[in-house]
Write a protein that holds these residues in place. Sequence first.
Motif, mmCIF file in Angstrom:
data_model
loop_
_atom_site.group_PDB
_atom_site.id
_atom_site.type_symbol
_atom_site.label_atom_id
_atom_site.label_comp_id
_atom_site.label_asym_id
_atom_site.label_seq_id
_atom_site.Cartn_x
_atom_site.Cartn_y
_atom_site.Cartn_z
ATOM 1 N N CYS A 3 0.850 -1.192 0.000
ATOM 2 C CA CYS A 3 0.000 0.000 0.000
ATOM 3 C C CYS A 3 0.886 1.241 0.000
ATOM 4 O O CYS A 3 2.074 1.166 0.257
ATOM 5 N N ARG A 4 0.293 2.374 -0.272
ATOM 6 C CA ARG A 4 0.959 3.646 -0.050
ATOM 7 C C ARG A 4 -0.060 4.615 0.517
ATOM 8 O O ARG A 4 -1.257 4.452 0.346
ATOM 9 N N ILE A 5 0.406 5.596 1.221
ATOM 10 C CA ILE A 5 -0.489 6.567 1.840
ATOM 11 C C ILE A 5 -1.024 7.498 0.762
ATOM 12 O O ILE A 5 -0.256 8.127 0.032
ATOM 13 N N SER A 6 -2.346 7.560 0.651
ATOM 14 C CA SER A 6 -2.972 8.421 -0.354
ATOM 15 C C SER A 6 -3.548 9.688 0.268
ATOM 16 O O SER A 6 -3.613 10.719 -0.391
ATOM 17 N N GLU A 7 -3.996 9.591 1.527
ATOM 18 C CA GLU A 7 -4.583 10.734 2.212
ATOM 19 C C GLU A 7 -4.200 10.680 3.683
ATOM 20 O O GLU A 7 -4.031 9.601 4.245
ATOM 21 N N LEU A 8 -4.073 11.835 4.277
ATOM 22 C CA LEU A 8 -3.955 11.964 5.721
ATOM 23 C C LEU A 8 -5.124 12.815 6.176
ATOM 24 O O LEU A 8 -5.401 13.861 5.576
ATOM 25 N N VAL A 9 -5.820 12.378 7.215
ATOM 26 C CA VAL A 9 -6.968 13.108 7.730
ATOM 27 C C VAL A 9 -6.569 13.749 9.057
ATOM 28 O O VAL A 9 -6.072 13.063 9.954
ATOM 29 N N ILE A 10 -6.765 15.049 9.148
ATOM 30 C CA ILE A 10 -6.481 15.791 10.371
ATOM 31 C C ILE A 10 -7.787 16.383 10.851
ATOM 32 O O ILE A 10 -8.435 17.156 10.119
ATOM 33 N N PRO A 53 0.633 12.430 -0.780
ATOM 34 C CA PRO A 53 -0.726 12.264 -0.254
ATOM 35 C C PRO A 53 -1.445 13.606 -0.139
ATOM 36 O O PRO A 53 -0.820 14.645 0.038
ATOM 37 N N THR A 54 -2.766 13.543 -0.260
ATOM 38 C CA THR A 54 -3.577 14.718 -0.004
ATOM 39 C C THR A 54 -3.850 14.789 1.502
ATOM 40 O O THR A 54 -3.649 13.811 2.227
ATOM 41 N N LEU A 55 -4.272 15.954 1.969
ATOM 42 C CA LEU A 55 -4.687 16.133 3.359
ATOM 43 C C LEU A 55 -6.174 16.467 3.369
ATOM 44 O O LEU A 55 -6.633 17.275 2.563
ATOM 45 N N ILE A 56 -6.875 15.835 4.285
ATOM 46 C CA ILE A 56 -8.277 16.168 4.502
ATOM 47 C C ILE A 56 -8.374 16.781 5.887
ATOM 48 O O ILE A 56 -7.969 16.161 6.878
ATOM 49 N N LEU A 57 -8.859 18.020 5.947
ATOM 50 C CA LEU A 57 -9.069 18.713 7.208
ATOM 51 C C LEU A 57 -10.532 18.538 7.546
ATOM 52 O O LEU A 57 -11.408 19.078 6.883
ATOM 53 N N SER A 58 -10.788 17.719 8.563
ATOM 54 C CA SER A 58 -12.136 17.293 8.908
ATOM 55 C C SER A 58 -12.595 17.983 10.185
ATOM 56 O O SER A 58 -11.882 17.963 11.194
ATOM 57 N N PRO A 59 -13.784 18.597 10.181
ATOM 58 C CA PRO A 59 -14.221 19.330 11.367
ATOM 59 C C PRO A 59 -14.467 18.418 12.564
ATOM 60 O O PRO A 59 -15.033 17.336 12.429
ATOM 61 N N ASN A 60 -14.002 18.877 13.707
ATOM 62 C CA ASN A 60 -14.226 18.184 14.967
ATOM 63 C C ASN A 60 -14.127 19.229 16.072
ATOM 64 O O ASN A 60 -13.079 19.820 16.270
ATOM 65 N N SER A 61 -15.229 19.446 16.769
ATOM 66 C CA SER A 61 -15.256 20.479 17.801
ATOM 67 C C SER A 61 -14.878 19.954 19.183
ATOM 68 O O SER A 61 -14.791 20.727 20.130
ATOM 69 N N GLU A 62 -14.640 18.654 19.304
ATOM 70 C CA GLU A 62 -14.250 18.099 20.604
ATOM 71 C C GLU A 62 -12.832 18.529 20.952
ATOM 72 O O GLU A 62 -11.955 18.550 20.092
#
Length: 127
Positions: A3-10, A53-62
Amino acid sequence: MACRISELVIEAADPELLAAFWSGVLGYVELGREEDGSIEIGPPGVGFGGLRPTLILSPNSEPRAGKPRLHIDVNATDRDQDAELERLLALGAKPADVGQTGEESWHVLADPEGNEFCLLRARLQPL
């Protein structure tokens, strides 16, 4: 097969802020937005599926609890480490103390939401 890293989610309290910051750090552009407020950024002209890899900035209010178990390391591609450090600080990075001695060859920084990352010394070839 591997595998290879395609996305990182933050996960981010403010995806807009982090998307702008990390786009500036990595030379990325916005690739898309989701209805949940997630923003994907990646290399211009390549997008998802390229060598980086792309980065996905995902909302999280915690509130973040404890130290993250993963951090990102970056290397300059077109300048020395000192010049890159100044550029990252101007983009909004802050020095972070994780117990380093001061003898390390890298700089520990934090993005605008406090996520630690390291600026390593070696200069890499751009992709």
